[in-house]
Design a protein around this motif. Structure first.
Motif, PDB file in Angstrom:
ATOM      1  N   ASP A   1       0.861  -1.182   0.000  1.00 22.43           N
ATOM      2  CA  ASP A   1       0.000   0.000   0.000  1.00 22.43           C
ATOM      3  C   ASP A   1       0.899   1.234   0.000  1.00 22.43           C
ATOM      4  O   ASP A   1       1.648   1.456   0.965  1.00 22.43           O
ATOM      5  CB  ASP A   1      -0.899  -0.011   1.231  1.00 22.43           C
ATOM      6  N   PRO A   2       0.857   2.052  -1.067  1.00 16.59           N
ATOM      7  CA  PRO A   2       1.771   3.196  -1.138  1.00 16.59           C
ATOM      8  C   PRO A   2       1.506   4.265  -0.084  1.00 16.59           C
ATOM      9  O   PRO A   2       2.380   5.070   0.200  1.00 16.59           O
ATOM     10  CB  PRO A   2       1.525   3.747  -2.544  1.00 16.59           C
ATOM     11  N   ARG A   3       0.328   4.246   0.514  1.00 14.43           N
ATOM     12  CA  ARG A   3       0.035   5.241   1.556  1.00 14.43           C
ATOM     13  C   ARG A   3       0.771   4.936   2.845  1.00 14.43           C
ATOM     14  O   ARG A   3       0.995   5.827   3.655  1.00 14.43           O
ATOM     15  CB  ARG A   3      -1.473   5.296   1.811  1.00 14.43           C
ATOM     16  N   ARG A   4       1.144   3.652   3.034  1.00 13.85           N
ATOM     17  CA  ARG A   4       1.833   3.251   4.272  1.00 13.85           C
ATOM     18  C   ARG A   4       3.269   2.814   4.043  1.00 13.85           C
ATOM     19  O   ARG A   4       4.069   2.823   4.969  1.00 13.85           O
ATOM     20  CB  ARG A   4       1.061   2.113   4.939  1.00 13.85           C
ATOM     21  N   GLY A   5       3.594   2.365   2.838  1.00 11.05           N
ATOM     22  CA  GLY A   5       4.917   1.795   2.604  1.00 11.05           C
ATOM     23  C   GLY A   5       5.019   0.433   3.271  1.00 11.05           C
ATOM     24  O   GLY A   5       4.022  -0.133   3.728  1.00 11.05           O
ATOM     25  N   LEU A   6       6.226  -0.104   3.306  1.00  6.68           N
ATOM     26  CA  LEU A   6       6.438  -1.418   3.915  1.00  6.68           C
ATOM     27  C   LEU A   6       6.043  -1.399   5.388  1.00  6.68           C
ATOM     28  O   LEU A   6       6.403  -0.482   6.124  1.00  6.68           O
ATOM     29  CB  LEU A   6       7.903  -1.827   3.793  1.00  6.68           C
ATOM     30  N   THR A   7       5.320  -2.431   5.793  1.00 10.11           N
ATOM     31  CA  THR A   7       4.862  -2.559   7.182  1.00 10.11           C
ATOM     32  C   THR A   7       5.362  -3.888   7.757  1.00 10.11           C
ATOM     33  O   THR A   7       5.895  -4.731   7.039  1.00 10.11           O
ATOM     34  CB  THR A   7       3.322  -2.548   7.255  1.00 10.11           C
ATOM     35  N   ASP A   8       5.140  -4.071   9.052  1.00  7.07           N
ATOM     36  CA  ASP A   8       5.484  -5.341   9.684  1.00  7.07           C
ATOM     37  C   ASP A   8       4.786  -6.502   8.983  1.00  7.07           C
ATOM     38  O   ASP A   8       5.384  -7.569   8.795  1.00  7.07           O
ATOM     39  CB  ASP A   8       5.091  -5.332  11.164  1.00  7.07           C
ATOM     40  N   ALA A   9       3.528  -6.305   8.591  1.00  9.83           N
ATOM     41  CA  ALA A   9       2.780  -7.369   7.910  1.00  9.83           C
ATOM     42  C   ALA A   9       3.437  -7.721   6.570  1.00  9.83           C
ATOM     43  O   ALA A   9       3.519  -8.899   6.211  1.00  9.83           O
ATOM     44  CB  ALA A   9       1.326  -6.942   7.698  1.00  9.83           C
ATOM     45  N   ASP A  10       3.921  -6.716   5.840  1.00 11.08           N
ATOM     46  CA  ASP A  10       4.612  -6.977   4.574  1.00 11.08           C
ATOM     47  C   ASP A  10       5.884  -7.790   4.814  1.00 11.08           C
ATOM     48  O   ASP A  10       6.156  -8.771   4.110  1.00 11.08           O
ATOM     49  CB  ASP A  10       4.973  -5.668   3.858  1.00 11.08           C
ATOM     50  N   PHE A  11       6.671  -7.393   5.809  1.00  8.21           N
ATOM     51  CA  PHE A  11       7.896  -8.128   6.113  1.00  8.21           C
ATOM     52  C   PHE A  11       7.585  -9.575   6.520  1.00  8.21           C
ATOM     53  O   PHE A  11       8.329 -10.494   6.169  1.00  8.21           O
ATOM     54  CB  PHE A  11       8.721  -7.421   7.197  1.00  8.21           C
ATOM     55  N   ALA A  12       6.491  -9.797   7.238  1.00  8.81           N
ATOM     56  CA  ALA A  12       6.114 -11.158   7.636  1.00  8.81           C
ATOM     57  C   ALA A  12       5.807 -12.004   6.393  1.00  8.81           C
ATOM     58  O   ALA A  12       6.228 -13.164   6.300  1.00  8.81           O
ATOM     59  CB  ALA A  12       4.922 -11.125   8.586  1.00  8.81           C
ATOM     60  N   VAL A  13       5.084 -11.439   5.424  1.00  6.64           N
ATOM     61  CA  VAL A  13       4.773 -12.158   4.186  1.00  6.64           C
ATOM     62  C   VAL A  13       6.056 -12.481   3.426  1.00  6.64           C
ATOM     63  O   VAL A  13       6.266 -13.615   2.983  1.00  6.64           O
ATOM     64  CB  VAL A  13       3.806 -11.334   3.304  1.00  6.64           C
ATOM     65  N   LEU A  14       6.922 -11.487   3.281  1.00  5.13           N
ATOM     66  CA  LEU A  14       8.173 -11.688   2.541  1.00  5.13           C
ATOM     67  C   LEU A  14       9.045 -12.745   3.208  1.00  5.13           C
ATOM     68  O   LEU A  14       9.546 -13.670   2.554  1.00  5.13           O
ATOM     69  CB  LEU A  14       8.946 -10.372   2.425  1.00  5.13           C
ATOM     70  N   ASP A  15       9.231 -12.621   4.513  1.00 10.80           N
ATOM     71  CA  ASP A  15      10.075 -13.561   5.247  1.00 10.80           C
ATOM     72  C   ASP A  15       9.503 -14.978   5.167  1.00 10.80           C
ATOM     73  O   ASP A  15      10.244 -15.945   4.944  1.00 10.80           O
ATOM     74  CB  ASP A  15      10.229 -13.108   6.698  1.00 10.80           C
ATOM     75  N   GLY A  16       8.193 -15.107   5.327  1.00 10.90           N
ATOM     76  CA  GLY A  16       7.561 -16.425   5.261  1.00 10.90           C
ATOM     77  C   GLY A  16       7.716 -17.066   3.892  1.00 10.90           C
ATOM     78  O   GLY A  16       8.087 -18.237   3.778  1.00 10.90           O
ATOM     79  N   TRP A  17       7.440 -16.304   2.837  1.00  9.15           N
ATOM     80  CA  TRP A  17       7.541 -16.850   1.481  1.00  9.15           C
ATOM     81  C   TRP A  17       8.983 -17.202   1.149  1.00  9.15           C
ATOM     82  O   TRP A  17       9.261 -18.290   0.624  1.00  9.15           O
ATOM     83  CB  TRP A  17       6.978 -15.851   0.468  1.00  9.15           C
ATOM     84  N   LEU A  18       9.898 -16.293   1.429  1.00  9.25           N
ATOM     85  CA  LEU A  18      11.308 -16.560   1.134  1.00  9.25           C
ATOM     86  C   LEU A  18      11.824 -17.757   1.927  1.00  9.25           C
ATOM     87  O   LEU A  18      12.607 -18.558   1.414  1.00  9.25           O
ATOM     88  CB  LEU A  18      12.162 -15.321   1.418  1.00  9.25           C
ATOM     89  N   GLY A  19      11.392 -17.894   3.173  1.00  7.33           N
ATOM     90  CA  GLY A  19      11.800 -19.043   3.977  1.00  7.33           C
ATOM     91  C   GLY A  19      11.309 -20.355   3.382  1.00  7.33           C
ATOM     92  O   GLY A  19      12.053 -21.337   3.328  1.00  7.33           O
ATOM     93  N   ARG A  20      10.069 -20.383   2.902  1.00  5.60           N
ATOM     94  CA  ARG A  20       9.528 -21.604   2.289  1.00  5.60           C
ATOM     95  C   ARG A  20      10.232 -21.923   0.976  1.00  5.60           C
ATOM     96  O   ARG A  20      10.625 -23.066   0.742  1.00  5.60           O
ATOM     97  CB  ARG A  20       8.018 -21.453   2.042  1.00  5.60           C
ATOM     98  N   VAL A  21      10.406 -20.929   0.129  1.00  7.54           N
ATOM     99  CA  VAL A  21      11.035 -21.146  -1.168  1.00  7.54           C
ATOM    100  C   VAL A  21      12.507 -21.524  -1.000  1.00  7.54           C
ATOM    101  O   VAL A  21      13.001 -22.430  -1.659  1.00  7.54           O
ATOM    102  CB  VAL A  21      10.896 -19.898  -2.069  1.00  7.54           C
ATOM    103  N   GLY A  22      13.190 -20.849  -0.082  1.00  8.86           N
ATOM    104  CA  GLY A  22      14.596 -21.164   0.172  1.00  8.86           C
ATOM    105  C   GLY A  22      14.770 -22.567   0.727  1.00  8.86           C
ATOM    106  O   GLY A  22      15.714 -23.267   0.367  1.00  8.86           O
ATOM    107  N   ALA A  23      13.850 -23.000   1.591  1.00  7.04           N
ATOM    108  CA  ALA A  23      13.931 -24.346   2.161  1.00  7.04           C
ATOM    109  C   ALA A  23      13.753 -25.396   1.066  1.00  7.04           C
ATOM    110  O   ALA A  23      14.450 -26.406   1.046  1.00  7.04           O
ATOM    111  CB  ALA A  23      12.884 -24.526   3.251  1.00  7.04           C
ATOM    112  N   VAL A  24      12.858 -25.144   0.127  1.00  5.53           N
ATOM    113  CA  VAL A  24      12.650 -26.069  -0.989  1.00  5.53           C
ATOM    114  C   VAL A  24      13.886 -26.108  -1.875  1.00  5.53           C
ATOM    115  O   VAL A  24      14.337 -27.160  -2.296  1.00  5.53           O
ATOM    116  CB  VAL A  24      11.407 -25.650  -1.811  1.00  5.53           C
ATOM    117  N   GLY A  25      14.482 -24.952  -2.123  1.00  4.61           N
ATOM    118  CA  GLY A  25      15.685 -24.863  -2.963  1.00  4.61           C
ATOM    119  C   GLY A  25      16.884 -25.560  -2.347  1.00  4.61           C
ATOM    120  O   GLY A  25      17.763 -26.039  -3.059  1.00  4.61           O
ATOM    121  N   ARG A  26      16.931 -25.623  -1.004  1.00  7.61           N
ATOM    122  CA  ARG A  26      18.067 -26.254  -0.318  1.00  7.61           C
ATOM    123  C   ARG A  26      17.866 -27.749  -0.138  1.00  7.61           C
ATOM    124  O   ARG A  26      18.779 -28.472   0.189  1.00  7.61           O
ATOM    125  CB  ARG A  26      18.294 -25.604   1.045  1.00  7.61           C
TER     126      ARG A  26
END
Length: 176
Positions: free
Chosen positions: A150-175
């Motif tokens: 949301d450009p009115r708020r920029g990156l939020t804690d909720a955004d970081f949680a989504v990014l970290d969760g997705w990257l953690g799942r994808v990275g675990a599969v890649g490893r």
């Protein structure tokens, strides 16, 4: 933060890092590097410096995906405490690109899929639409998360949680 085996994180500046468009004022961070110099873009004061360590801690390779181009390395990265990051070089628009944009596909979409070259990637932007998601699903061989901020708020804690969760799942599969 870097390494060819990690997913890519394509990061836009305006919207995710520099919020805009809200009716109320924005929190500013006046004490960052270079902000007191004359001629500095006043919007840089909206960049939350705490985002830098959080971005650097994500299990990915950060890449600027912004029309700021190398100005992102000169003006934004220091505010975040990040090193110079690679950036996506936008090709000259073709007739096909212009037709796609008229049909609702973002001008960055093709270039990001091309740059990813099959690697898993996250695209963090405030202009992502369902048309972009459908195009990436049809044309990208790897995993992809198109995360609209949301450009009115920029990156939020909720955004970081989504990014970290997705990257953690994808990275675990890649490893595995």
């Amino acid at each position: 933060m870097t390494g060819s085996g990690l997913p890519l994180l394509f990061l836009d500046v305006d919207g995710p890092l520099i919020p805009f468009g809200a009716s109320q004022g924005y929190r500013t961070y006046e004490d960052g590097p270079g902000l007191r110099e004359t001629g500095v873009n006043p919007l840089l004061a909206r960049i939350d410096p705490s985002h830098g360590p959080r971005l650097a801690a994500l299990p990915c390779e950060l890449v600027w995906a912004t029309t700021w181009m190398d100005d992102a390395n000169d003006a934004v990265a220091p505010r975040l405490g990040l090193p110079r990051l690679p950036l996506v070089l936008w090709p000259e628009p073709s007739a096909e690109d212009e037709r796609d944009e008229r049909d609702g596909l973002h001008g960055k979409t093709r270039a990001l899929v091309h740059r990813a070259a099959g690697r898993p990637f996250v695209w963090v932007d405030d202009e992502i639409t369902d048309r972009d998601r459908a195009w990436v699903a049809a044309h990208h061989q790897g995993d992809a998360l198109l995360h609209r901020v949301d450009p009115r708020r920029g990156l939020t804690d909720a955004d970081f949680a989504v990014l970290d969760g997705w990257l953690g799942r994808v990275g675990a599969v890649g490893r595995a």
